[in-house]
Scaffold this active site. Structure first.
Site, PDB file in Angstrom:
ATOM      1  CG  ASN A  21       5.622   4.011   4.767  1.00  0.00           C
ATOM      2  OD1 ASN A  21       4.865   4.987   4.854  1.00  0.00           O
ATOM      3  ND2 ASN A  21       6.878   4.080   5.173  1.00  0.00           N
ATOM      4  CB  ILE A  22       0.670   2.178   6.681  1.00  0.00           C
ATOM      5  CG1 ILE A  22       1.728   2.139   7.796  1.00  0.00           C
ATOM      6  CG2 ILE A  22       0.430   0.788   6.109  1.00  0.00           C
ATOM      7  CD1 ILE A  22       1.299   1.345   9.016  1.00  0.00           C
ATOM      8  CE  LYS A  70      -1.280  -5.317  12.120  1.00  0.00           C
ATOM      9  NZ  LYS A  70       0.073  -4.818  12.479  1.00  0.00           N
ATOM     10  CB  CYS A 111       4.588  -4.753   0.639  1.00  0.00           C
ATOM     11  SG  CYS A 111       3.287  -5.531   1.639  1.00  0.00           S
ATOM     12  CG  ASP A 158       5.311  -7.208   8.163  1.00  0.00           C
ATOM     13  OD1 ASP A 158       6.306  -7.942   8.218  1.00  0.00           O
ATOM     14  OD2 ASP A 158       5.156  -6.207   8.891  1.00  0.00           O
ATOM     15  CG  ASN A 166      11.875  -2.747   5.431  1.00  0.00           C
ATOM     16  OD1 ASN A 166      11.791  -1.999   6.394  1.00  0.00           O
ATOM     17  ND2 ASN A 166      10.883  -2.924   4.582  1.00  0.00           N
TER      18      ASN A 166
END
Length: 566
Positions: free
Chosen positions: A300-301, A404, A362, A364, A275
């Site tokens: 991560n997702i 979200k 993390c 965002d 990042n």
């Protein structure tokens, strides 16, 4: 009126075949030619398979209420057309609730119509196309209750509960129009020493403008849990004097005078470095005064989405106990749960024992940050283990601070790469805590399962919108019903009879939960992931009795262990 008429017209434009007769439902995915026969109906908000009465009786399906299975369109995760068989054209439907249905249509045109219709109905592109605007409770009393559910959470009342505002922490009005940070709540709480210039400057240096803000104040030590997103450091090692001052203000707001603050980065170190190459990154501790920086490698997702997919494949298709055990382990799901719990445990220890404030982020700050911030608060504060407190926690840490939900739970048809079981994983972590501390939660695991099911059902507006600004703009509190009111209407199903009502915050920290994260103490959540027996049938009375007896023995053993340790 207008919304209902719009929904009716929209539905009529998309449904080509309201029902199909003589559809085969394969009872066991591992055994071919093991079918029941029935009719598949398609409605504006759901589809239903109803067994033929004679077939249901002969094949022992009396345990299905009414001999039917009904699924809201919003709960459809995927529809797959399989290879043509001698029996007909198969459609394989996976649901977000872990229900799997394999239908076989004798006529291929019927399969085509159903596939096309369900694909469209399960992928709405706006809230007008979701059943949420047409859902109505079944009584006037329920209607009033589910309207009132919108008032469960008041951010000012919640922060006042742990003594904020005070001389160290104040309410900021800088996000009243959501321009400072569109994904944060309009009311923020920041250190009293943080000037408007510092607050605005820090927001400009943080990804998505998600500046450090107060989530929770632990009164016995005066230490705070704050949350934010990653800083925009980049490969040129950018700095922000305002962000550095903001972190210092949080550190100095600790009334116990602790000289240090933890920054908890919930990403693997390599992810944080990647990042940074993209213009963001992580804090350089040389630029921040008295900061202890620590990484926790929560993936991560995308990794979490793949892990859940592997777990589902195992649970659906494993043909032996050994394949089941190895498949669950290879999915990595429980290993991910372990790391999330370990991070929350560290945060709770830092705040309650070391007395240090903690700043969590993390990338965002709306996925791993929400998980670890909310779980650490459950460990620290018995209030969040009550029904009302848990609802407040979800409203604060997940809804107000902008998880979200629309994207992660695929409530509207958007980018599939944004879908990930982050909130489900949080609920799984809460289940693990319930299992280890059976007297510490007012609600049982049925509550968690129902919350997840209703979230994905499309009936309630609570989780629609990716942030507070979205929900306010859509006027969801005026146009839809609250999930909390529905859950309160069914409260008797969710109460834990073993709950100790006397638990409260104590100066000696005896109320703080210390969960084990040993592999042997983390369990596969069968009531969530394995509730359908691959044949879509409810369990027989004998199965339920055996399961209940076993569960009672486990609870008794845990209660006896808790009594010995107390």
């Amino acid at each position: 009126g207008i919304n209902a008429e719009y929904g009716k017209q929209w539905y009529q434009r998309r449904v080509r075949e309201p029902c199909v007769e003589n559809v085969l439902l394969q009872r066991n995915l591992r055994i071919s030619r093991n079918y029941i026969i029935g009719t598949l109906y398609t409605f504006p908000t759901s589809f239903m398979f109803k067994c033929n009465e004679s077939d249901a009786t002969s094949k022992g399906l009396q345990s299905i209420p009414g001999g039917e299975i009904q699924v809201p369109h919003c709960q459809i995760e995927s529809i797959e057309r399989l290879n043509l068989t001698p029996s007909g054209t198969p459609l394989y439907i996976r649901c977000k609730t872990f229900l799997v249905l394999k239908f076989i249509f004798r006529r291929e045109p019927d399969a085509n119509d159903v596939e096309k219709t369900l694909n469209r109905l399960s992928r709405p592109i706006s809230i007008e196309e979701i059943s949420v605007l047409n859902y109505r409770p079944n009584s006037v009393h329920c209607l009033a209750s589910q309207r009132s559910g919108w008032h469960v959470f008041d951010i000012n009342i919640e922060y006042a509960r742990f003594g904020v505002p005070n001389s160290d922490w104040v309410q900021s009005w800088l996000n009243q129009d959501y321009k400072l940070c569109p994904t944060y709540p309009k009311w923020l709480f920041v250190p009293s020493d943080a000037t408007s210039e510092i607050v605005v400057g820090s927001a400009k240096f943080r990804s998505q403008g998600r500046l450090p803000a107060l989530s929770f104040l632990y009164e016995p030590t005066g230490a705070a849990i704050c949350r934010c997103s990653q800083p925009c450091v980049g490969i040129t090692n950018n700095r922000s004097e305002f962000d550095e001052k903001m972190v210092s203000c949080i550190r100095m707001a600790n009334r116990a005078g602790k000289s240090k603050i933890y920054i908890i980065d919930t990403r693997p170190k390599v992810n944080a470095m990647v990042n940074r190459a993209g213009g963001k990154g992580y804090e350089d501790v040389k630029n921040y005064v008295d900061v202890l920086y620590k990484n926790f490698p929560i993936q991560n997702i995308h990794v979490m989405r793949e892990s859940m997919a592997k777990l589902r494949n195992t649970l659906e298709m494993a043909i032996s106990p050994s394949a089941h055990i190895s498949g669950v382990e290879e999915s990595g799901w429980l290993a991910h749960v372990k790391i999330v719990l370990n991070t929350a445990k560290f945060i709770a220890h830092a705040v309650s024992v070391e007395g240090y404030s903690v700043l969590i982020h993390c990338s965002d700050g709306w996925d791993r940050t929400a998980q670890t911030s909310s779980l650490s608060q459950i460990l620290l504060d018995p209030y969040y283990r009550t029904l009302n407190g848990f609802q407040v926690l979800v409203e604060k840490e997940w809804l107000a601070f902008g998880h979200k939900f629309v994207d992660r739970c695929s409530l509207l048809c958007r980018n599939p790469e944004e879908v990930s079981p982050i909130f489900l994983q949080f609920l799984d972590c809460v289940f693990q805590l319930q299992n280890q501390f059976p007297t510490h939660f007012e609600f049982n695991e049925n509550y968690l399962v129902e919350l997840y099911d209703m979230l994905t059902s499309g009936k309630f507006g609570t989780f629609l919108g990716n942030n507070e600004k979205d929900r306010t703009r859509q006027r969801l509190s005026e146009r839809t019903f609250s999930i909390w009111g529905y859950l309160w209407e069914n409260i008797n199903r969710f109460l834990n009879p073993y709950f100790d009502h006397g638990s409260k915050i104590e100066a000696d920290n005896t109320h703080v939960l210390q969960p084990s994260i040993e592999d042997r103490d983390l369990l596969l959540w069968t009531k969530m992931y394995c509730r359908y027996d691959l044949c879509c049938e409810a369990k027989t009375a004998v199965d339920i009795d055996v399961e209940t007896s076993s569960e009672m023995k486990n609870v008794t053993a845990r209660l006896e262990k808790a009594a010995v340790n107390s």
